[in-house]
Design an enzyme around this catalytic site. Structure first.
Site, PDB file in Angstrom:
ATOM      1  N   ARG A 122       0.821  -1.241   0.000  1.00 50.12           N
ATOM      2  CA  ARG A 122       0.000   0.000   0.000  1.00 50.12           C
ATOM      3  C   ARG A 122       0.839   1.268   0.000  1.00 50.12           C
ATOM      4  O   ARG A 122       0.379   2.327   0.405  1.00 50.12           O
ATOM      5  CB  ARG A 122      -0.977   0.013   1.172  1.00 50.12           C
ATOM      6  CG  ARG A 122      -1.972  -1.120   1.107  1.00 50.12           C
ATOM      7  CD  ARG A 122      -3.240  -0.792   1.838  1.00 50.12           C
ATOM      8  NE  ARG A 122      -4.194  -1.862   1.667  1.00 50.12           N
ATOM      9  CZ  ARG A 122      -4.231  -2.952   2.428  1.00 50.12           C
ATOM     10  NH1 ARG A 122      -3.402  -3.085   3.429  1.00 50.12           N
ATOM     11  NH2 ARG A 122      -5.113  -3.891   2.181  1.00 50.12           N
ATOM     12  N   LYS A 144       2.880  11.234 -11.647  1.00 53.06           N
ATOM     13  CA  LYS A 144       2.128  10.251 -12.434  1.00 53.06           C
ATOM     14  C   LYS A 144       2.975   8.998 -12.572  1.00 53.06           C
ATOM     15  O   LYS A 144       4.128   9.072 -13.014  1.00 53.06           O
ATOM     16  CB  LYS A 144       1.810  10.796 -13.823  1.00 53.06           C
ATOM     17  CG  LYS A 144       0.619  11.718 -13.863  1.00 53.06           C
ATOM     18  CD  LYS A 144       0.251  12.018 -15.313  1.00 53.06           C
ATOM     19  CE  LYS A 144      -0.864  13.026 -15.400  1.00 53.06           C
ATOM     20  NZ  LYS A 144      -1.125  13.417 -16.803  1.00 53.06           N
ATOM     21  N   GLU A 186       9.711  17.469 -25.649  1.00 53.43           N
ATOM     22  CA  GLU A 186       8.943  17.809 -24.425  1.00 53.43           C
ATOM     23  C   GLU A 186       9.348  19.193 -23.915  1.00 53.43           C
ATOM     24  O   GLU A 186       8.522  19.916 -23.364  1.00 53.43           O
ATOM     25  CB  GLU A 186       9.171  16.755 -23.325  1.00 53.43           C
ATOM     26  CG  GLU A 186       8.631  15.371 -23.654  1.00 53.43           C
ATOM     27  CD  GLU A 186       7.129  15.203 -23.365  1.00 53.43           C
ATOM     28  OE1 GLU A 186       6.456  16.174 -22.990  1.00 53.43           O
ATOM     29  OE2 GLU A 186       6.645  14.061 -23.549  1.00 53.43           O
ATOM     30  N   LYS A 228       6.657  22.790 -14.706  1.00 53.18           N
ATOM     31  CA  LYS A 228       5.793  21.645 -14.389  1.00 53.18           C
ATOM     32  C   LYS A 228       5.421  21.654 -12.911  1.00 53.18           C
ATOM     33  O   LYS A 228       4.274  21.371 -12.543  1.00 53.18           O
ATOM     34  CB  LYS A 228       6.472  20.327 -14.776  1.00 53.18           C
ATOM     35  CG  LYS A 228       5.549  19.143 -14.494  1.00 53.18           C
ATOM     36  CD  LYS A 228       5.857  17.894 -15.254  1.00 53.18           C
ATOM     37  CE  LYS A 228       4.782  16.838 -14.970  1.00 53.18           C
ATOM     38  NZ  LYS A 228       5.066  15.560 -15.595  1.00 53.18           N
ATOM     39  N   GLU A 238      -4.878  16.466 -11.937  1.00 51.17           N
ATOM     40  CA  GLU A 238      -5.339  16.762 -13.300  1.00 51.17           C
ATOM     41  C   GLU A 238      -6.854  16.957 -13.402  1.00 51.17           C
ATOM     42  O   GLU A 238      -7.529  16.353 -14.240  1.00 51.17           O
ATOM     43  CB  GLU A 238      -4.889  15.661 -14.272  1.00 51.17           C
ATOM     44  CG  GLU A 238      -4.865  16.167 -15.704  1.00 51.17           C
ATOM     45  CD  GLU A 238      -4.228  15.191 -16.675  1.00 51.17           C
ATOM     46  OE1 GLU A 238      -3.003  14.977 -16.548  1.00 51.17           O
ATOM     47  OE2 GLU A 238      -4.932  14.649 -17.524  1.00 51.17           O
ATOM     48  N   ARG A 242      -3.661  21.189 -15.016  1.00 51.83           N
ATOM     49  CA  ARG A 242      -2.590  20.268 -15.402  1.00 51.83           C
ATOM     50  C   ARG A 242      -2.780  19.724 -16.817  1.00 51.83           C
ATOM     51  O   ARG A 242      -1.827  19.267 -17.446  1.00 51.83           O
ATOM     52  CB  ARG A 242      -2.512  19.125 -14.377  1.00 51.83           C
ATOM     53  CG  ARG A 242      -1.366  18.165 -14.644  1.00 51.83           C
ATOM     54  CD  ARG A 242      -1.115  17.207 -13.495  1.00 51.83           C
ATOM     55  NE  ARG A 242       0.003  16.335 -13.805  1.00 51.83           N
ATOM     56  CZ  ARG A 242       0.649  15.600 -12.923  1.00 51.83           C
ATOM     57  NH1 ARG A 242       0.300  15.635 -11.665  1.00 51.83           N
ATOM     58  NH2 ARG A 242       1.661  14.833 -13.297  1.00 51.83           N
ATOM     59  N   ASN A 246      -0.745  18.137 -21.359  1.00 57.17           N
ATOM     60  CA  ASN A 246      -1.048  17.112 -22.369  1.00 57.17           C
ATOM     61  C   ASN A 246      -0.963  17.664 -23.787  1.00 57.17           C
ATOM     62  O   ASN A 246      -1.342  16.983 -24.743  1.00 57.17           O
ATOM     63  CB  ASN A 246      -2.453  16.524 -22.128  1.00 57.17           C
ATOM     64  CG  ASN A 246      -2.501  15.725 -20.851  1.00 57.17           C
ATOM     65  OD1 ASN A 246      -1.503  15.124 -20.458  1.00 57.17           O
ATOM     66  ND2 ASN A 246      -3.633  15.725 -20.175  1.00 57.17           N
ATOM     67  N   HIS A 249      -0.293  15.440 -26.743  1.00 51.12           N
ATOM     68  CA  HIS A 249      -0.378  14.047 -26.313  1.00 51.12           C
ATOM     69  C   HIS A 249      -1.585  13.301 -26.869  1.00 51.12           C
ATOM     70  O   HIS A 249      -1.569  12.074 -26.897  1.00 51.12           O
ATOM     71  CB  HIS A 249      -0.374  13.964 -24.785  1.00 51.12           C
ATOM     72  CG  HIS A 249       0.989  14.164 -24.194  1.00 51.12           C
ATOM     73  ND1 HIS A 249       1.726  15.314 -24.381  1.00 51.12           N
ATOM     74  CD2 HIS A 249       1.776  13.351 -23.446  1.00 51.12           C
ATOM     75  CE1 HIS A 249       2.882  15.203 -23.755  1.00 51.12           C
ATOM     76  NE2 HIS A 249       2.941  14.026 -23.182  1.00 51.12           N
ATOM     77  N   HIS A 253      -0.380  10.054 -28.394  1.00 51.08           N
ATOM     78  CA  HIS A 253      -0.666   8.720 -27.829  1.00 51.08           C
ATOM     79  C   HIS A 253      -1.298   7.806 -28.873  1.00 51.08           C
ATOM     80  O   HIS A 253      -0.994   6.613 -28.926  1.00 51.08           O
ATOM     81  CB  HIS A 253      -1.596   8.845 -26.623  1.00 51.08           C
ATOM     82  CG  HIS A 253      -0.879   9.215 -25.359  1.00 51.08           C
ATOM     83  ND1 HIS A 253      -1.537   9.499 -24.196  1.00 51.08           N
ATOM     84  CD2 HIS A 253       0.434   9.332 -25.065  1.00 51.08           C
ATOM     85  CE1 HIS A 253      -0.661   9.792 -23.248  1.00 51.08           C
ATOM     86  NE2 HIS A 253       0.548   9.705 -23.762  1.00 51.08           N
ATOM     87  N   HIS A 266       8.266   8.226 -27.401  1.00 51.78           N
ATOM     88  CA  HIS A 266       7.197   9.056 -26.822  1.00 51.78           C
ATOM     89  C   HIS A 266       7.367  10.528 -27.221  1.00 51.78           C
ATOM     90  O   HIS A 266       6.419  11.175 -27.671  1.00 51.78           O
ATOM     91  CB  HIS A 266       7.190   8.893 -25.295  1.00 51.78           C
ATOM     92  CG  HIS A 266       6.194   9.771 -24.625  1.00 51.78           C
ATOM     93  ND1 HIS A 266       4.844   9.520 -24.682  1.00 51.78           N
ATOM     94  CD2 HIS A 266       6.345  10.918 -23.918  1.00 51.78           C
ATOM     95  CE1 HIS A 266       4.207  10.475 -24.030  1.00 51.78           C
ATOM     96  NE2 HIS A 266       5.096  11.336 -23.554  1.00 51.78           N
TER      97      HIS A 266
END
Ligand code: NAD
Ligand code: GLY
Length: 364
Positions: A122, A144, A186, A228, A238, A242, A246, A249, A253, A266
């Protein structure tokens, strides 16, 4: 390589504030940084054969106590199975809830190792020591973590902040040129979407940056971490602001998934995604054509992107329908409105998208 004091950037996320330390030679002091961040005596370091081969000895010299767990990286290994290997190694190494996990690699190792740390017993403490430019400017910051499923990218994950991030641009010296370039897309993303001065700095210093001169890299990496950090501190999970990160993206993606994560890195997919977002914005009259040309010029300056003209635009649309950025049936798009400014829109039609994809060279 100079060994000045690292720059320290505080990331004030509500769930856990933490420092990012950026400096040439930081790897030689990683043990101290991890200890100061309270990682405790039971440390495990997750890395890949490539990264550990180049830099494992340096890491081990600086932090001899951390037990290495070596797993394959590369996008196709970022799966629940990859995380399972990390759980097994932690169990075998006797890790209990007081253990800490340090990720030492690119975004794949950071995302997989981070997800293992978020879920093992956990949640155990986590630190990132990113070794690609993309991970240094993006993946290691903001919490993330997660893995891909056959149905799409990053479909399983968590928000789980580290206790510290240690960034040494010196490790980028062994990064393949194409991977380094992928990180620069990026960096351009931050510049276009949020920070015009960063965009100008990168355009001006592309020569020293591509020579990987730490004197040019440290301020640019630090600027990205600041941008960031400020965004994720305001919207950790998000829910709103935030989403601007993206930028590039949504189409990116889809192209990654459409080429089975094998053709495009990426960052390269984000390069295409930014071009598509610029085409969409410009067709709507939201982005001046001179700004569109400047952004496209900066992307082109990094070198050629792998071809995508064999892909079908309609098939990419199908991938986008399954994207995490679909909320209540609407796809969220970040569209630039200038250099350093962007807006989030939810009303992009399929016809507009198909046009933008064909603009990238995709077939019907
Ligand atoms: P990667 O982790 O696959 O690393 C790229 C390649 O570089 C690998 O082959 C690796 O072994 C090699 N490598 C890494 N460091 C090296 C070094 N110093 N010298 C030589 N080789 C080295 O790719 P990446 O571009 O770092 O990360 C991409 C991943 O990051 C994607 O899965 C993406 O989804 C994720 N990502 C996550 C976030 C986030 O916020 N969590 C943000 C952006 C991207
Ligand atoms: N890379 C996008 C984010 O971290 O939100």
């Amino acid at each position: 390589m100079t060994h000045d004091q690292p720059l320290r950037i505080e990331i004030a996320t509500p769930s856990r504030p933490y420092p990012v330390l950026v400096g040439a030679g930081s790897l030689t002091r990683v043990g101290t940084a991890l200890d100061e961040a309270g990682l405790g005596p039971s440390q495990f370091v997750v890395s890949s054969p490539t990264v550990w081969g180049f830099w494992g000895e340096s890491f081990h010299e600086a932090q001899p106590e951390a037990a290495p767990i070596i797993v394959p990286d590369g996008e196709r290994h970022k799966t629940p199975g990859g995380v399972s290997r990390i759980y097994d190694a932690l169990l075998k190494g006797g890790a209990d809830r007081s253990a800490a996990l340090v990720t030492f690699g690119g975004g794949v190792i950071g995302d997989m190792g981070g997800f293992a740390a978020a879920t093992y017993m956990r949640g155990i403490r986590l630190a990132h020591v990113p070794t690609t430019l993309l991970a240094q400017v993006d993946a290691a910051i903001g919490g993330k973590v997660g893995v891909n499923l056959p149905g799409g990218k990053n479909l399983v994950g968590a928000f789980y902040q580290p206790s510290v991030v240690v960034i040494d641009p010196g490790v980028l010296s062994t990064l393949p040129r194409r991977e380094f370039r992928a990180g620069l897309y990026e960096v351009i993303k931050y510049g276009v979407a949020c920070d015009a001065s960063l965009f100008e700095q990168v355009s001006r210093e592309l020569g020293p940056l591509t020579r990987r001169d730490p004197a040019a890299l440290v301020p640019v990496i630090a600027a990205c971490c600041r941008v960031k950090g400020a965004i994720v501190a305001g919207d950790e999970r998000e829910a709103g602001g935030r989403r601007v990160l993206n930028f590039g993206h949504t189409v990116g993606h889809a192209l990654e998934a459409g080429t089975k994560y094998r053709r495009l890195l990426h960052g390269e997919s984000v390069g295409y995604g930014m071009l598509a977002a610029c085409a969409l914005a410009s067709a709507r009259g939201a982005l001046a054509s001179s700004d569109r040309d400047t952004i496209a010029g900066a992307i082109a300056q990094l070198g050629p992107l792998p071809p995508v003209n064999d892909l079908s635009a309609a098939a990419q649309l199908e991938f986008m329908r399954h994207d995490k950025k679909v909320h209540e049936g609407r796809l969220h798009f970040v569209l630039p409105t200038g250099i350093g400014a962007s807006q989030i829109v939810t009303d992009v039609s399929e016809a507009e998208l198909l046009r933008a994809l064909r603009d990238l060279g995709l077939r019907e």
